[in-house]
Design a protein around this motif. Structure first.
Motif, PDB file in Angstrom:
ATOM      1  N   THR A 283      16.232 -10.680 -17.986  1.00 46.76           N
ATOM      2  CA  THR A 283      16.225 -11.824 -18.703  1.00 46.76           C
ATOM      3  C   THR A 283      15.602 -11.703 -20.140  1.00 46.76           C
TER       4      THR A 283
ATOM      5  N   ASP B  11      22.978 -15.113 -17.643  1.00 56.12           N
ATOM      6  CA  ASP B  11      21.732 -14.719 -16.728  1.00 56.12           C
ATOM      7  C   ASP B  11      21.935 -15.034 -15.410  1.00 56.12           C
ATOM      8  N   ASP B  12      22.256 -14.017 -14.581  1.00 54.36           N
ATOM      9  CA  ASP B  12      22.125 -14.354 -13.127  1.00 54.36           C
ATOM     10  C   ASP B  12      22.981 -15.554 -12.572  1.00 54.36           C
TER      11      ASP B  12
HETATM   12 MG   LIG Z   1      15.674 -13.047 -15.015  1.00 50.00          MG
END
Ligand SMILES: [Mg+2]
Ligand SMILES: Nc1ncnc2c1ncn2[C@@H]1O[C@H](COP(=O)(O)OP(=O)(O)OP(=O)(O)O)[C@@H](O)[C@H]1O
Length: 374
Positions: free
Chosen positions: A37, A316-317
Motif C-alpha cells: 500500500t 489496492d487489495d
Molecule cells: Mg496494504
C-alpha cells in the motif's frame, strides 16, 4: 499515460528505491506489512501531492528521517514529464519538469490516477462527505478550472463560517460585510454546482453501461446529483449563482443562529439509483459493490474523455474483495488500455488466468524485485 519510472527516498518503509514499470499490468505481490500500500500511496502522492490515507504529511517520512522524496517520469502523448514531491518536517515542495512550482494547484493534473481500494465501497455506502470528496478529487484532476473553483470555494467557506460564528456571539455586527463575503462565495459555489452536475451526467453515461453489463443486463443505474440549487440541463452558472444568492438571503438569520453556512455545495450529495431504488439505502451488498466498481471504471473513461489520456489505475487489495464475475469484468475492462498496479498477497484464480503477461514484482520489507519472465 504511463508512469515509466519511480524513485522513492525515505518514504515510509522504503529507504531508497528506483524502479521501471511496464506499460500494462504491474502486479505487486507481498505478505502483509511489506510496503504494498505504501508504494501505491507514493504513486497517488505523485499525482495529488497528498496521501489517500492520511492528511499528516509527516507520517510519510521514514521514521528517524527528515525528508521524504517521491519522483517519477510520466509518459504522455505530449512527451515525457518528470515530477517530484518533497516532504520535509517544515513543509512540502513540488517540481514539474525539474522546476519548483509556487502553487500546488499548478502541479495537480499532470499525472492522473484512479485508485480503487476496499474502502472505496464507502463511496456508495458511506456518508455524503465521501461522495463530495470523490467529486472534488476526480473532477479536480480532470479540470484545472474545477480545481481552482473548489479551492476558492473552500477558502471562502472557511472565512464565511468564521464570520458567521463571530456574528452569532456578537463579536461582529456588520451585515454589509457578510453580504460581500456571501456574494463572493455564491459565485464560486455556482461554478462548483454546475460543473459537478455536468460531470456527474457524463460519468453516468459511462457508469450506466458498465453497470448494465456487470449485472448481466438485469439492472439500470442512474446517478443523481443532489443539490439545494436543483440544477438541471438548462441552468447556467449565472442562474445557479442567482439561485444561491436568493437561498443565502432567505436563510441568513438561520445561518447566523447556527454560526455556520447551511447553504452551498458543502451540503451536496450523489444518489446512486438502481432499478428505481436508492442503492445506498436499499441495495444488497452485491449491488453496492457492483455500483462502486461501475463508477470507478467509469471514471477511467470519463478521464480519457476530458483529458485525452487514460489515467493510471491503482488497485489496492481489491481482487480478493470481488467475486470471479466482477474480477473478470474489471480485468477485461482495463486490459491493454490502462497502465495498472495491482497489489495482492498472491496472484491466483481468475486473475492469474486473465492477465496476459503481467509484470510481477515481489515486495519484501521495503524492497522490490522483479520476477524475470518465466
Ligand atoms: Mg496494504
Ligand atoms: N513513516 C514510516 N516509516 C517507516 N515505516 C513505516 C512508516 N509508515 C508506515 N511504515 C511501515 O510500513 C509497513 C508496510 O505498510 P503497508 O501498508 O504498505 O503494508 P502492505 O504491504 O500494504 O500490507 P497489507 O497486506 O497488510 O495491506 C508497516 O508495517 C508500517 O510499520
Amino acid at each position: 499515460m504511463i508512469l515509466q519510472e519511480l524513485q522513492l527516498s525515505h518514504y515510509r518503509n522504503y529507504e531508497e528505491l528506483s524502479v521501471s514499470f511496464a506499460p500494462g499490468i504491474n502486479v505487486l505481490i507481498g505478505e502483509n506489512a511489506q510496503g504494498k500500500t505504501n508504494l501505491l500511496e507514493a504513486i497517488y502522492l505523485l499525482a495529488f501531492t497528498r496521501s489517500h490515507r492520511t492528511a499528516k504529511d509527516r507520517e510519510l517520512i521514514s521514521w528517524h528521517q527528515k525528508v521524504a522524496r517521491v519522483s517519477g517520469v510520466v509518459k504522455r502523448t505530449s512527451g515525457r514529464l518528470p515530477l517530484e514531491v518533497q516532504i520535509s518536517t517544515s513543509g512540502k515542495r513540488v517540481k514539474v519538469n525539474h522546476l519548483f512550482q509556487k502553487r500546488l494547484s499548478t502541479y495537480v493534473g499532470h499525472l492522473n490516477v484512479v485508485l480503487f481500494a476496499p474502502e472505496d465501497l464507502a463511496l456508495v455506502k458511506g456518508a455524503p462527505v465521501n461522495r463530495r470528496q470523490f467529486m472534488d478529487m476526480e473532477f479536480g484532476q480532470m479540470s484545472s478550472k474545477y480545481l481552482y473553483n473548489i479551492s476558492r470555494f473552500n477558502q471562502q467557506l472557511t472565512q464565511r463560517n468564521a464570520y458567521l460564528r463571530q456574528l452569532k456571539y456578537g463579536q461582529q455586527s456588520d451585515r454589509i460585510l457578510l453580504g460581500v463575503i456571501t456574494d463572493q462565495l455564491a459565485q464560486a459555489a455556482g461554478e462548483v454546482v454546475v460543473a459537478r452536475y455536468q460531470l456527474i451526467k457524463r460519468l453516468e453515461k459511462w457508469a450506466a453501461d458498465l453497470h448494465h453489463h456487470i449485472s448481466k443486463e438485469k439492472e439500470e443505474l442512474t446517478l443523481q446529483y443532489v443539490s439545494q440549487v436543483d440544477v438541471n440541463d438548462q441552468m447556467n452558472v449565472e442562474e445557479a449563482v442567482a439561485k444561491l444568492r436568493r437561498l443565502y438571503s432567505e436563510n441568513e438569520e438561520r445561518e447566523i443562529e447556527n454560526g455556520t453556512s447551511l447553504i452551498g455545495p458543502q451540503r451536496d450529495d450523489i444518489h446512486f439509483i438502481v432499478n428505481g431504488q436508492n442503492v445506498q439505502r436499499f441495495g444488497s451488498q452485491g449491488q453496492q459493490r457492483t455500483t462502486a466498481l461501475a463508477v470507478k471504471l467509469a471514471e477511467i473513461d470519463l478521464m480519457k474523455e476530458q483529458t485525452g489520456e487514460y489515467p493510471l489505475l491503482l488497485l489496492d487489495d481489491v481482487l480478493s474483495e470481488l467475486d470471479d464475475d466482477r474480477q473478470t469484468h474489471l480485468l477485461t475492462a482495463i486490459q491493454d488500455k490502462v497502465q495498472t498496479f495491482i497489489t495482492t498477497t498472491s496472484l491466483s484464480g481468475v486473475a492469474r488466468q486473465l492477465i496476459h503477461q503481467p509484470t510481477i514484482f515481489t515486495i519484501h520489507d521495503g524492497t522490490l524485485s522483479k520476477e524475470e519472465d518465466k
